[in-house]
Design a protein around this motif. Structure first.
Motif, PDB file in Angstrom:
ATOM      1  N   ASN A  37      -8.925  -4.935 -20.195  1.00 52.64           N
ATOM      2  CA  ASN A  37      -9.307  -5.782 -19.065  1.00 52.64           C
ATOM      3  C   ASN A  37     -10.702  -5.457 -18.525  1.00 52.64           C
ATOM      4  O   ASN A  37     -11.432  -6.367 -18.108  1.00 52.64           O
ATOM      5  CB  ASN A  37      -8.287  -5.635 -17.931  1.00 52.64           C
ATOM      6  N   ARG A  38     -11.079  -4.202 -18.579  1.00 49.17           N
ATOM      7  CA  ARG A  38     -12.356  -3.811 -17.964  1.00 49.17           C
ATOM      8  C   ARG A  38     -13.536  -3.920 -18.941  1.00 49.17           C
ATOM      9  O   ARG A  38     -14.693  -3.902 -18.506  1.00 49.17           O
ATOM     10  CB  ARG A  38     -12.258  -2.392 -17.389  1.00 49.17           C
ATOM     11  N   LYS A  39     -13.226  -3.994 -20.233  1.00 48.64           N
ATOM     12  CA  LYS A  39     -14.259  -4.223 -21.265  1.00 48.64           C
ATOM     13  C   LYS A  39     -15.484  -3.314 -21.089  1.00 48.64           C
ATOM     14  O   LYS A  39     -16.615  -3.780 -20.935  1.00 48.64           O
ATOM     15  CB  LYS A  39     -14.680  -5.688 -21.271  1.00 48.64           C
ATOM     16  N   THR A  85     -19.609  -4.164 -20.958  1.00 48.74           N
ATOM     17  CA  THR A  85     -20.189  -3.964 -19.638  1.00 48.74           C
ATOM     18  C   THR A  85     -21.326  -2.938 -19.658  1.00 48.74           C
ATOM     19  O   THR A  85     -22.406  -3.168 -19.115  1.00 48.74           O
ATOM     20  CB  THR A  85     -19.096  -3.524 -18.645  1.00 48.74           C
ATOM     21  N   LEU A 143     -16.415 -10.348 -17.916  1.00 38.88           N
ATOM     22  CA  LEU A 143     -15.168 -10.136 -17.169  1.00 38.88           C
ATOM     23  C   LEU A 143     -14.651 -11.421 -16.521  1.00 38.88           C
ATOM     24  O   LEU A 143     -13.785 -11.372 -15.657  1.00 38.88           O
ATOM     25  CB  LEU A 143     -15.397  -9.066 -16.094  1.00 38.88           C
ATOM     26  N   GLN A 146     -14.085 -11.603 -12.577  1.00 37.05           N
ATOM     27  CA  GLN A 146     -15.136 -10.747 -12.033  1.00 37.05           C
ATOM     28  C   GLN A 146     -16.503 -11.166 -12.556  1.00 37.05           C
ATOM     29  O   GLN A 146     -16.612 -11.758 -13.630  1.00 37.05           O
ATOM     30  CB  GLN A 146     -14.876  -9.283 -12.393  1.00 37.05           C
TER      31      GLN A 146
END
Length: 254
Positions: free
Chosen positions: A51-53, A57, A224, A246
């Motif tokens: 989910n946060r990749k 990022t 995100l 996000q």
């Protein structure tokens, strides 16, 4: 008859992947891949990677070895560990933690535990001041990073206060330094109306506030983005927690 070469097969596979999911044109440096693959990362962190990749990022943000980095409100330290390993022994991470709330948990506990681990020996925990010039740092840094808490900083300040705070971030950075803001998106046009109730903020509001401090918006990323988020539920709601829509914004100090 057309013979498909390995290059053609690979190109077709890439095209198919881009058609089935967002295809982000971000080159991933080897140092970023190695950092995300670090075996010392706790399972609680790696389980959140889908989910946060972090690969996309960190690559988008331009984090690389030898950088001096400020992380605002590190929380449980998910990104503190990644930033520390990626910055390496010639870089440094200053984890700025807010003052404790009455009867609340110690916001420095997780950061202090990371700093005490030899694997993250380039981490220094400092108090976050909303009023100290240049965030209280003695030397300018390359990056100021905030993930999921720009809206919290804003909740602690007045409209004039957030304006002054962004100026302090500006002062804390070297010329050419970057300010990375990752946060939960609210519905377009809502501004800062949902920062306390839903813990979300309109990215256009962040852009306006940060550029007013002298920054230039360099780039943004949809890594995100979640089109299935209705933007109506609080970010801690079980229906959307960990999967909110996000935004990632990269600002540069001229």
């Amino acid at each position: 008859m057309c013979t498909r070469t390995p290059k053609m097969i690979f190109a077709a596979a890439v095209l198919a992947a881009c058609l089935s999911a967002p295809c982000l044109a971000v080159d991933v440096p080897a140092a970023v891949s190695a950092t995300v693959a670090d075996k010392a990362r706790p399972a609680a962190d790696t389980e959140r990677d889908a989910n946060r990749k972090p690969t996309e990022t960190l690559a988008f943000a331009g984090i690389r070895p030898e950088l001096q980095i400020v992380e605002l409100i590190p929380g449980g330290g998910y990104y503190t560990r990644l930033l520390s390993v990626l910055a390496g022994p010639k870089g440094h991470v200053y984890a700025l933690t807010p003052p404790p709330r009455p009867n609340g948990p110690d916001p420095t506990a997780a950061a202090n535990a990371i700093a005490a681990d030899a694997h993250y020996g380039n981490v220094t925990v400092l108090p976050l001041s909303y009023t100290d010039r240049a965030l209280g740092l003695s030397q300018p840094v390359d990056v100021v990073w905030t993930s999921g808490n720009y809206h919290d900083i804003r909740n602690s300040l007045t409209d004039a206060g957030i304006k002054d705070f962004n100026k302090r971030v500006f002062e804390a950075l070297k010329s050419g330094g970057t300010y990375i803001v990752i946060d939960h998106a609210t519905a377009a046009g809502r501004g800062a109306d949902d920062t306390k109730t839903l813990h979300r903020i309109d990215p256009e509001t962040v852009k306006a506030e940060v550029t007013a401090a002298g920054f230039s918006l360099s780039d943004s990323s949809d890594a995100l983005h979640n089109a299935n988020d209705s933007h109506s539920a609080p970010v801690f709601d079980a229906s959307i927690r960990g999967k909110t829509d996000q935004f990632i914004l990269k600002f540069v100090k001229p």
